[in-house]
Write a protein that holds these residues in place. Structure first.
Motif, short mmCIF file in Angstrom:
data_model
loop_
_atom_site.label_atom_id
_atom_site.label_comp_id
_atom_site.label_asym_id
_atom_site.label_seq_id
_atom_site.Cartn_x
_atom_site.Cartn_y
_atom_site.Cartn_z
N UNK A 190 0.85 -1.20 0.00
CA UNK A 190 0.00 0.00 0.00
C UNK A 190 0.88 1.25 0.00
N UNK A 191 1.98 1.17 0.72
CA UNK A 191 2.91 2.31 0.77
C UNK A 191 3.47 2.61 -0.63
N UNK A 192 3.85 1.55 -1.35
CA UNK A 192 4.38 1.75 -2.71
C UNK A 192 3.28 2.28 -3.64
N UNK A 193 2.08 1.77 -3.44
CA UNK A 193 0.99 2.21 -4.30
C UNK A 193 0.69 3.70 -4.08
N UNK A 194 0.76 4.11 -2.84
CA UNK A 194 0.45 5.53 -2.56
C UNK A 194 1.57 6.45 -3.04
N UNK A 195 2.80 6.07 -2.73
CA UNK A 195 3.91 6.99 -3.09
C UNK A 195 4.34 6.79 -4.53
N UNK A 196 3.96 5.65 -5.12
CA UNK A 196 4.31 5.30 -6.50
C UNK A 196 5.81 5.31 -6.75
N UNK A 197 6.57 4.94 -5.70
CA UNK A 197 8.03 4.92 -5.84
C UNK A 197 8.59 3.76 -5.04
N UNK A 198 9.63 3.13 -5.60
CA UNK A 198 10.39 2.15 -4.82
C UNK A 198 11.84 2.60 -4.89
N UNK A 199 12.42 2.90 -3.73
CA UNK A 199 13.79 3.40 -3.73
C UNK A 199 14.74 2.31 -3.23
N UNK A 200 15.81 2.13 -3.98
CA UNK A 200 16.81 1.13 -3.59
C UNK A 200 18.20 1.76 -3.70
N UNK A 201 19.08 1.32 -2.84
CA UNK A 201 20.44 1.85 -2.89
C UNK A 201 21.43 0.70 -2.96
N UNK A 202 22.46 0.87 -3.76
CA UNK A 202 23.50 -0.16 -3.84
C UNK A 202 24.82 0.45 -3.41
N UNK A 203 25.44 -0.21 -2.45
CA UNK A 203 26.73 0.30 -1.95
C UNK A 203 27.85 -0.41 -2.66
N UNK A 204 28.63 0.34 -3.40
CA UNK A 204 29.69 -0.29 -4.18
C UNK A 204 30.98 -0.48 -3.39
#
Ligand SMILES: C=C(OP(=O)(O)O)C(=O)O
Length: 934
Positions: free
Chosen positions: A486-500
């Motif tokens: 529901x959180x993704x549906x409302x904000x319409x964003x999925x944030x991911x971070x990759x640490x190199x």
């Protein structure tokens, strides 16, 4: 530069060249060691005086500096004014007319393309501020002249080192200087986009509000592994970002005479209010000061503006009324302002997963450990229940003052920013070392508790081996929760971070990029599986400037394609999933790309080219053989994980490596926690953070985290390796890392360092000494090294490294090697270390003082803790007065013992000090060769 130094340096370089030419991979001795011995002998005999060595070091360092300036220019494809404008224009033309043989796209399509942020440059204060600020400035200036080769003349500096590490405030200043240049470059890009639009849509262009690229910062907001940043610091720096944004807007509006409405006045009022809020910022958790701050922050918030939308109507009125000359400037000013909200750059906060686990344990009494996979299902269901019932609570600054949990404090700080400083710009909430979906749900629960869930972008940071290998399970664990969906549906964003950096040091840089790409593709599949393809995916790569931390070594354009391979991007396009990419520009090194306006413009133009590149499905042949890639990169990962667990590797990193580098930022070199413990001797690489870890490897001339395992992997597939090296751009880009790593690694130097730590070598030397004193000195060092006990494990580790390296050289004979200038710097440094060690044996007898005995002194000197040792010795052998002895003691002035130890000072302490300074100056030279710190 003296004549003597010039003569010596060319002799020594000739010898270093011979060494390279005669490289025998199977030789049992270390030719670099032989060169170092020869330099050492000349120094001891006086044939090579210390000031000449200092000159040689500076000369070599400056040549490396010149090479680095040239490299930065080539990295940016030549920061040439006209080329940059042309590149930006090309991008604009391509958006308007993707097919040059077809007509322009409708304005709606152009609008959709440029009014969506598709790329963010994230400024982090990762501690890579290795050079003095004027040296960075000179480097950026020189690179901006776009030199065709390494320039012959460079500005002369006695030292390239900083006086001390920057404070957080200084880092903030440096970051904002870079950000503001970035903002100017964005204005330039937007002007070009809008000008192109004006030629096609003369009536409508001024309704466009472009924001394809944005600037973001986490300086002052990143609290992962550091306990020294208080919430009051975060709020103060966030307010300063608001002040910078308003100040910038005011400067843009000032020359626009035709802007007749109250826009000027509203910005001026806001600026005044924000300045007052900053002045009222507390410097600690002192209730009265915090209450005064709350008064100004809250009661003047309307004047200070709390949303960029507050100016929307005024802007559009002013644009409509503006003269033709002023209109473009106004539309550009509006675009920059609206794109960034009430801040010069967007806000990324960060904390560690364990901090969220702690608060869940305290508040929800969830005591099981998320680290135990078997307990996760139960944990997740407990968190889902908590999410079912949690109700938002109102807080005030008193709540913040009382809050004990660091995660609670950070979320409350976020809430205060969103309530009183900027209501409409979402805030990223990054979670380092995320290894389970439970952590994401805990963040969501906390955000809901403080009423900010729809305004924060909760983002796991995948950086550990576990996270990289099981990333999709982690995301899916969260996706199974209706609350997360529901959180993704409302904000319409999925944030991911990759640490190199962290991933690179645990599984090897090359394997990490493969795992990260795999994970990116899996995320795309997951979103389709869960019917969430309408969600925009934000992929933030936190990589540093060096190969060991994920920066492509040769071109910025290649760097973007390496981080975000065209193949993976095309998968998103095909799935209809929108992608926003974010990439880090870290600390002093990364800010160089924005070090002058010319460099910032060039950088932004290359970003724009990447951000708008079409992503047709890539035909790179490496994707045709997934089994090869899987085996090749997992062999590398095995090689690297084996090395990380090798006690010799920790011994090597911990021996004198940490002393070769200066402290290069306000962040501690080991992760701190609320219940911090201090590490004295490194037993495992995880006790260091990635940047010092890598910096030490570079200084020891072995880029292990880029190279280890590659030889074994190549030996398993010699033909395929050769084929893809020639035919696959994706594979070649990864191998560019290895090529650069090999150009700055030398097994002879590494072997030399390991030999230095070997008591046997000192015994051999003692045996050949005729002079009794020299023999005793060698034996002292031998005993000290025996006690430190680095030798057996480091030699075994060297065998591991060298056997892999031999396999790599066989599979890739034409791979580069370290060049004479750099080799010579290493050889000189080995000689200097020996000189320091030998000098320390001449310190006269002293009785132990506190815990500082002669034995302790020897061990510390062997670990090159020279400044600390000299500080102790200065107390034990006072050789200068602080002036206090000259006071009137009400009797005739008697003799003072000052000068008693002046011989020790001039013959031992001062030379040790100078030698040590050269050791560290050499580090700056090596850094220039590598092109980065850490
Ligand atoms: C995010 C990273 O950096 P750090 O955790 O050292 O800040 C990383 O590993 O790239």
């Amino acid at each position: 530069m003296t004549e003597a130094a010039a003569r010596n340096v060319s002799d020594l370089l000739a010898q270093a060249s011979q060494l390279i030419a005669s490289h025998d991979e199977t030789a049992s001795g270390s030719p670099v060691m032989a060169l170092a011995r020869q330099i050492g002998r000349q120094m001891s005999s006086g044939a090579l005086p210390m000031d000449v060595v200092e000159d040689i070091v500076r000369l070599l360092r400056d040549r490396a500096f010149a090479g680095r300036a040239h490299h930065i220019a080539t990295y940016l494809d030549g920061p040439d004014e006209q080329a940059v404008t042309e590149r930006m224009r090309d991008v604009a033309r391509r958006i308007v007319q993707p097919d040059p043989t077809d007509s322009p796209v409708p304005i709606a399509r152009f609008r959709a393309a440029i009014e969506r942020s598709r790329f963010a440059a994230v400024f982090t204060a990762h501690p890579t501020f290795a050079l003095a600020n004027p040296v960075y400035e000179a480097l950026a200036e020189l690179a901006s002249t776009n030199p065709a080769t390494a320039p012959d003349h460079v500005p002369a500096f006695l030292t390239h080192r900083r006086v001390g590490p920057p404070t957080l405030d200084e880092e903030f200043t440096l970051a904002t200087q870079a950000i503001l240049r970035g903002r100017n470059a964005l204005d330039r890009l937007n002007t070009i986009l809008l000008s192109e639009a004006r030629t096609h849509w003369p009536q409508l262009w001024s309704t466009l509000v472009p924001r394809p690229i944005i600037m973001t910062s986490w300086v002052g907001y990143d609290t992962d592994g550091r306990t020294d940043i208080g919430w009051w610091d975060t709020l103060r720096l966030r307010l300063r970002m608001k002040q910078l944004q308003l100040g910038r807007l005011q400067a843009q509006l000032a020359p626009l005479a035709s802007c007749a409405n109250d826009l000027h006045a509203r910005v001026a009022t806001a600026l005044e209010a924000v300045t007052a809020q900053i002045a009222a910022c507390p410097t600690g958790p002192e209730p009265e000061g915090v209450s005064r701050f709350a008064d100004v922050l809250i009661n003047r918030s309307t004047e200070a503006l709390t949303s960029s939308n507050d100016l929307r109507a005024a802007f559009s009125e002013a644009i409509d009324a503006a003269t033709t000359e002023d209109r473009m400037a106004l539309v550009v000013a509006q675009a920059g302002f609206m794109a960034h909200g009430l801040s010069a750059a967007h806000t990324h906060t960060r904390l560690n997963a364990t901090q969220l686990h702690n608060i869940a344990r305290q508040r929800l009494n969830i005591t099981d450990s998320p680290d135990i996979p078997a307990q996760r299902r139960a944990l997740i269901s407990r968190m889902n229940e908590a999410l079912d019932t949690v109700e938002p609570v109102e807080i005030d600054f008193g709540s913040l003052l009382m809050e004990q949990a660091s995660a609670g404090r950070l979320m409350m700080t976020v809430r205060q920013i969103l309530r009183h400083i900027d209501r409409t710009s979402p805030i990223r909430f990054l979670i380092a070392e995320t290894e389970t979906g439970y952590t994401l749900l805990a963040a969501l629960w906390l955000a809901r508790l403080y009423g900010v869930e729809d305004m924060i972008e909760i983002s796991p940071l995948f950086e550990t081996q576990d996270a990289l290998e099981n990333g999709e399970q982690i995301i899916e664990e969260a996706l199974r929760s209706p609350h997360w969906r529901a959180y993704l549906q409302r904000t319409r964003k999925l944030s991911l971070q990759f640490g190199f950096s962290d991933s690179g040091r645990y599984v090897g840089q090359l394997a990490a990029t493969y795992l990260i790409e795999r994970l990116r593709i899996k995320v795309c599949d997951l979103l389709r599986k869960w019917d969430l393809a309408f969600v925009e995916v934000i992929l933030f790569d936190t990589h540093g400037e060096s190969i060991g931390r994920g920066a492509h070594p040769y071109r910025l354009a290649d760097r973007f394609d390496y981080l975000s391979p065209p193949h993976a991007r095309a998968r998103y396009t095909r799935a209809g999933i929108q992608l926003r990419e974010e990439t880090a520009f870290q600390g002093g090194d990364g800010y160089l790309m924005f070090g002058t306006q010319a460099l910032a413009d060039a950088t932004v133009s290359i970003i724009a080219e990447h951000a708008f590149a079409t992503s047709a499905l890539d035909r790179d042949p490496v994707y045709d053989e997934p089994d090869f890639s899987a085996d090749f990169f997992s062999t590398i990962a095995n090689g690297m994980t084996g090395l990380v667990e090798d006690p010799g590797y920790a011994a090597l990193l911990g021996a004198f490596g940490p002393s070769l580098i200066d402290k290069t930022g306000s962040r501690p070199s080991a992760r701190q926690s609320d219940a911090a413990s201090t590490v004295t001797r490194i037993k495992h690489p995880s006790q260091l953070r990635a940047i010092p870890n890598n910096a030490i490897l570079q200084q020891l001339a072995w880029c292990a985290n880029t190279l280890q395992g590659l030889g074994t992997a190549a030996a398993r597939h010699p033909e395929t390796f050769e084929k893809y090296l020639a035919e696959s751009p994706r594979f070649r880009r990864a191998m560019d890392f290895a090529a650069h790593g090999l150009a700055h690694s030398d097994h002879g130097v590494l072997r030399g360092v390991i030999r230095l730590l070997d008591p046997d070598m000192w015994l051999e030397r003692a045996t050949t000494q005729r002079d009794a004193g020299a023999q005793a000195a060698c034996l002292t060092l031998m005993h000290g090294l025996e006690q430190l006990d680095f030798w057996a494990s480091t030699q075994a580790m060297f065998r591991r490294i060298q056997s892999d390296h031999l396999a790599l050289r066989r599979a890739w004979p034409e791979a580069p090697r370290m060049q004479p200038d750099e080799l010579l710097l290493h050889a000189i440094r080995i000689a200097l270390i020996e000189q320091i060690w030998m000098l320390s044996t001449r310190v006269p007898y002293f009785s132990p003082r506190h815990a500082f005995s002669r034995d302790v002194m020897t061990l510390k000197v062997l670990c090159l803790e020279v400044p600390a040792v000299l500080k102790e010795l200065e107390q034990i052998f006072p050789y200068r007065s602080d002036g206090g002895f000259d006071l009137d003691f009400h009797e005739p002035h008697g003799p003072r013992q000052e000068g008693t130890y002046s011989r020790e000072y001039t013959e031992i302490f001062e030379p040790m000090q100078r030698l040590f300074q050269m050791v560290r100056e050499i580090s700056t030279g090596v850094m220039h060769h590598v092109g980065a710190f850490g």
